[in-house]
Design a protein around this motif. Sequence first.
Motif, PDB file in Angstrom:
ATOM      1  N   VAL A  16      42.781  36.254  32.780  1.00  0.00           N
ATOM      2  CA  VAL A  16      41.526  36.737  33.360  1.00  0.00           C
ATOM      3  C   VAL A  16      41.815  37.468  34.672  1.00  0.00           C
ATOM      4  CG1 VAL A  16      39.337  36.021  34.427  1.00  0.00           C
ATOM      5  CG2 VAL A  16      40.064  34.998  32.256  1.00  0.00           C
ATOM      6  N   VAL A  17      42.658  36.876  35.515  1.00  0.00           N
ATOM      7  CA  VAL A  17      43.012  37.497  36.792  1.00  0.00           C
ATOM      8  C   VAL A  17      43.693  38.844  36.549  1.00  0.00           C
ATOM      9  CG1 VAL A  17      44.514  37.284  38.821  1.00  0.00           C
ATOM     10  CG2 VAL A  17      43.107  35.343  38.089  1.00  0.00           C
ATOM     11  N   ASP A  18      44.628  38.889  35.618  1.00  0.00           N
ATOM     12  CA  ASP A  18      45.320  40.148  35.316  1.00  0.00           C
ATOM     13  C   ASP A  18      44.347  41.216  34.819  1.00  0.00           C
ATOM     14  OD1 ASP A  18      47.755  39.083  36.105  1.00  0.00           O
ATOM     15  OD2 ASP A  18      48.449  38.693  34.059  1.00  0.00           O
ATOM     16  N   ALA A  19      43.405  40.823  33.960  1.00  0.00           N
ATOM     17  CA  ALA A  19      42.399  41.777  33.465  1.00  0.00           C
ATOM     18  C   ALA A  19      41.519  42.260  34.613  1.00  0.00           C
ATOM     19  CB  ALA A  19      41.549  41.131  32.367  1.00  0.00           C
ATOM     20  N   HIS A  20      41.191  41.365  35.519  1.00  0.00           N
ATOM     21  CA  HIS A  20      40.364  41.735  36.672  1.00  0.00           C
ATOM     22  C   HIS A  20      41.096  42.734  37.566  1.00  0.00           C
ATOM     23  CE1 HIS A  20      37.260  41.109  39.719  1.00  0.00           C
ATOM     24  NE2 HIS A  20      38.255  41.231  40.576  1.00  0.00           N
ATOM     25  N   ILE A  21      42.338  42.448  37.885  1.00  0.00           N
ATOM     26  CA  ILE A  21      43.131  43.347  38.736  1.00  0.00           C
ATOM     27  C   ILE A  21      43.327  44.693  38.053  1.00  0.00           C
ATOM     28  CG2 ILE A  21      45.439  43.718  39.719  1.00  0.00           C
ATOM     29  CD1 ILE A  21      45.449  40.667  40.343  1.00  0.00           C
ATOM     30  N   GLU A  22      43.600  44.690  36.771  1.00  0.00           N
ATOM     31  CA  GLU A  22      43.757  45.937  36.015  1.00  0.00           C
ATOM     32  C   GLU A  22      42.485  46.784  36.110  1.00  0.00           C
ATOM     33  OE1 GLU A  22      45.052  48.985  33.450  1.00  0.00           O
ATOM     34  OE2 GLU A  22      46.282  47.394  34.298  1.00  0.00           O
ATOM     35  N   ALA A  23      41.337  46.149  35.889  1.00  0.00           N
ATOM     36  CA  ALA A  23      40.066  46.879  35.912  1.00  0.00           C
ATOM     37  C   ALA A  23      39.766  47.423  37.303  1.00  0.00           C
ATOM     38  CB  ALA A  23      38.934  45.969  35.446  1.00  0.00           C
ATOM     39  N   GLU A  24      39.964  46.596  38.314  1.00  0.00           N
ATOM     40  CA  GLU A  24      39.589  46.987  39.671  1.00  0.00           C
ATOM     41  C   GLU A  24      40.578  47.952  40.315  1.00  0.00           C
ATOM     42  OE1 GLU A  24      39.571  44.583  43.787  1.00  0.00           O
ATOM     43  OE2 GLU A  24      38.177  43.791  42.290  1.00  0.00           O
ATOM     44  N   ALA A  25      41.873  47.657  40.201  1.00  0.00           N
ATOM     45  CA  ALA A  25      42.866  48.374  41.007  1.00  0.00           C
ATOM     46  C   ALA A  25      43.716  49.372  40.230  1.00  0.00           C
ATOM     47  CB  ALA A  25      43.775  47.368  41.709  1.00  0.00           C
ATOM     48  N   VAL A  26      43.598  49.405  38.913  1.00  0.00           N
ATOM     49  CA  VAL A  26      44.381  50.360  38.123  1.00  0.00           C
ATOM     50  C   VAL A  26      43.443  51.362  37.445  1.00  0.00           C
ATOM     51  CG1 VAL A  26      46.043  50.663  36.240  1.00  0.00           C
ATOM     52  CG2 VAL A  26      46.249  48.692  37.791  1.00  0.00           C
ATOM     53  N   SER A  27      42.541  50.869  36.595  1.00  0.00           N
ATOM     54  CA  SER A  27      41.649  51.783  35.879  1.00  0.00           C
ATOM     55  C   SER A  27      40.383  52.099  36.665  1.00  0.00           C
ATOM     56  CB  SER A  27      41.300  51.218  34.502  1.00  0.00           C
ATOM     57  OG  SER A  27      40.588  50.003  34.636  1.00  0.00           O
ATOM     58  N   HIS A  28      40.120  51.348  37.750  1.00  0.00           N
ATOM     59  CA  HIS A  28      38.928  51.554  38.588  1.00  0.00           C
ATOM     60  C   HIS A  28      37.650  51.491  37.751  1.00  0.00           C
ATOM     61  CE1 HIS A  28      41.676  53.776  41.634  1.00  0.00           C
ATOM     62  NE2 HIS A  28      41.855  52.475  41.658  1.00  0.00           N
ATOM     63  N   ASP A  29      37.598  50.528  36.864  1.00  0.00           N
ATOM     64  CA  ASP A  29      36.479  50.341  35.943  1.00  0.00           C
ATOM     65  C   ASP A  29      35.634  49.166  36.442  1.00  0.00           C
ATOM     66  OD1 ASP A  29      34.766  49.738  33.811  1.00  0.00           O
ATOM     67  OD2 ASP A  29      36.312  50.106  32.295  1.00  0.00           O
ATOM     68  N   VAL A  30      34.585  49.472  37.182  1.00  0.00           N
ATOM     69  CA  VAL A  30      33.751  48.442  37.798  1.00  0.00           C
ATOM     70  C   VAL A  30      33.111  47.548  36.748  1.00  0.00           C
ATOM     71  CG1 VAL A  30      31.694  48.057  39.223  1.00  0.00           C
ATOM     72  CG2 VAL A  30      33.380  49.787  39.893  1.00  0.00           C
ATOM     73  N   LYS A  31      32.615  48.124  35.672  1.00  0.00           N
ATOM     74  CA  LYS A  31      31.972  47.327  34.614  1.00  0.00           C
ATOM     75  C   LYS A  31      32.968  46.343  33.995  1.00  0.00           C
ATOM     76  CE  LYS A  31      27.844  49.263  34.639  1.00  0.00           C
ATOM     77  NZ  LYS A  31      26.751  48.600  35.330  1.00  0.00           N
ATOM     78  N   ALA A  32      34.198  46.786  33.780  1.00  0.00           N
ATOM     79  CA  ALA A  32      35.213  45.887  33.215  1.00  0.00           C
ATOM     80  C   ALA A  32      35.573  44.785  34.210  1.00  0.00           C
ATOM     81  CB  ALA A  32      36.452  46.674  32.809  1.00  0.00           C
ATOM     82  N   ALA A  33      35.625  45.112  35.489  1.00  0.00           N
ATOM     83  CA  ALA A  33      35.890  44.079  36.505  1.00  0.00           C
ATOM     84  C   ALA A  33      34.765  43.053  36.508  1.00  0.00           C
ATOM     85  CB  ALA A  33      36.052  44.715  37.884  1.00  0.00           C
ATOM     86  N   LEU A  34      33.522  43.513  36.437  1.00  0.00           N
ATOM     87  CA  LEU A  34      32.370  42.600  36.387  1.00  0.00           C
ATOM     88  C   LEU A  34      32.443  41.687  35.158  1.00  0.00           C
ATOM     89  CD1 LEU A  34      29.436  44.951  37.425  1.00  0.00           C
ATOM     90  CD2 LEU A  34      30.230  42.938  38.668  1.00  0.00           C
ATOM     91  N   ALA A  35      32.922  42.228  34.061  1.00  0.00           N
ATOM     92  CA  ALA A  35      32.975  41.463  32.809  1.00  0.00           C
ATOM     93  C   ALA A  35      33.977  40.314  32.861  1.00  0.00           C
ATOM     94  CB  ALA A  35      33.299  42.397  31.641  1.00  0.00           C
ATOM     95  N   THR A  36      34.869  40.310  33.850  1.00  0.00           N
ATOM     96  CA  THR A  36      35.832  39.211  33.949  1.00  0.00           C
ATOM     97  C   THR A  36      35.207  37.960  34.560  1.00  0.00           C
ATOM     98  OG1 THR A  36      36.680  39.917  36.113  1.00  0.00           O
ATOM     99  CG2 THR A  36      37.790  40.802  34.136  1.00  0.00           C
ATOM    100  N   PHE A  37      34.019  38.086  35.144  1.00  0.00           N
ATOM    101  CA  PHE A  37      33.324  36.958  35.767  1.00  0.00           C
ATOM    102  C   PHE A  37      32.316  36.333  34.811  1.00  0.00           C
ATOM    103  CE2 PHE A  37      34.251  39.489  39.603  1.00  0.00           C
ATOM    104  CZ  PHE A  37      34.614  38.509  40.538  1.00  0.00           C
ATOM    105  N   ARG A  38      32.133  35.035  34.925  1.00  0.00           N
ATOM    106  CA  ARG A  38      30.968  34.408  34.281  1.00  0.00           C
ATOM    107  C   ARG A  38      29.737  34.720  35.124  1.00  0.00           C
ATOM    108  NH1 ARG A  38      31.029  28.243  34.070  1.00  0.00           N
ATOM    109  NH2 ARG A  38      30.085  28.450  36.113  1.00  0.00           N
ATOM    110  N   LYS A  39      29.860  34.561  36.444  1.00  0.00           N
ATOM    111  CA  LYS A  39      28.803  34.941  37.393  1.00  0.00           C
ATOM    112  C   LYS A  39      29.524  35.606  38.562  1.00  0.00           C
ATOM    113  CE  LYS A  39      25.074  33.223  40.293  1.00  0.00           C
ATOM    114  NZ  LYS A  39      25.552  33.724  41.575  1.00  0.00           N
ATOM    115  N   PRO A  40      29.383  36.919  38.714  1.00  0.00           N
ATOM    116  CA  PRO A  40      30.146  37.639  39.734  1.00  0.00           C
ATOM    117  C   PRO A  40      29.810  37.206  41.167  1.00  0.00           C
ATOM    118  CG  PRO A  40      29.234  39.155  38.117  1.00  0.00           C
ATOM    119  CD  PRO A  40      28.602  37.819  37.876  1.00  0.00           C
ATOM    120  N   ARG A  41      30.864  36.997  41.945  1.00  0.00           N
ATOM    121  CA  ARG A  41      30.713  36.679  43.372  1.00  0.00           C
ATOM    122  C   ARG A  41      32.013  37.031  44.085  1.00  0.00           C
ATOM    123  NH1 ARG A  41      27.673  33.118  46.857  1.00  0.00           N
ATOM    124  NH2 ARG A  41      28.962  32.368  48.581  1.00  0.00           N
ATOM    125  N   TYR A  42      31.871  37.725  45.212  1.00  0.00           N
ATOM    126  CA  TYR A  42      32.995  38.033  46.101  1.00  0.00           C
ATOM    127  C   TYR A  42      32.678  37.470  47.474  1.00  0.00           C
ATOM    128  CZ  TYR A  42      35.886  41.456  43.599  1.00  0.00           C
ATOM    129  OH  TYR A  42      36.757  42.073  42.745  1.00  0.00           O
TER     130      TYR A  42
END
Length: 144
Positions: A16-42
């Motif tokens: 999950v962490v790897d998918a999150h980092i990939e979405a946020e910092a490699v592909s810059h896909d905000v929707k995919a980063a959001l999808a890694t959370f059950r309930k998004p919070r930063y």
Amino acid sequence: MDTANTQDLRTRREAVVDAHIEAEAVSHDVKAALATFRKPRYEVPAVGLIADGADAVEGLLNQLLAAFPDFWLKKDTVHHGDDVVVIEARFGGTHRGVWAGIAATEKPMEVQSALIFVFDCADLICEKVYFDHATILRQLGSPA
């Protein structure tokens, strides 16, 4: 929990962490980063920010990527705890938009960080991002 179940949970969390980092910092896909959370919070203590919920997290990530369109993150070390995965990393990018109230400087920044991914079982429920904000401000040419 027995050793096999513990290892399976760690493997699932790290994926999950790897998918999150990939979405946020490699592909810059905000929707995919959001999808890694059950309930998004930063939580970003360095700038006094808590983004709770999908809309708030989406806004935060869009601001980050607008300010640093070449945003990147290099994972160094991974640590596992009872309900967390902690990543020691470096992140950076070129300041091309407003960030933390600072107009674009076109300067690069890079900073060491600790990312604490908080889990409920195998579900990501929060990312806490720790870094030295003064280091970034100095690199951008702003008084620290």
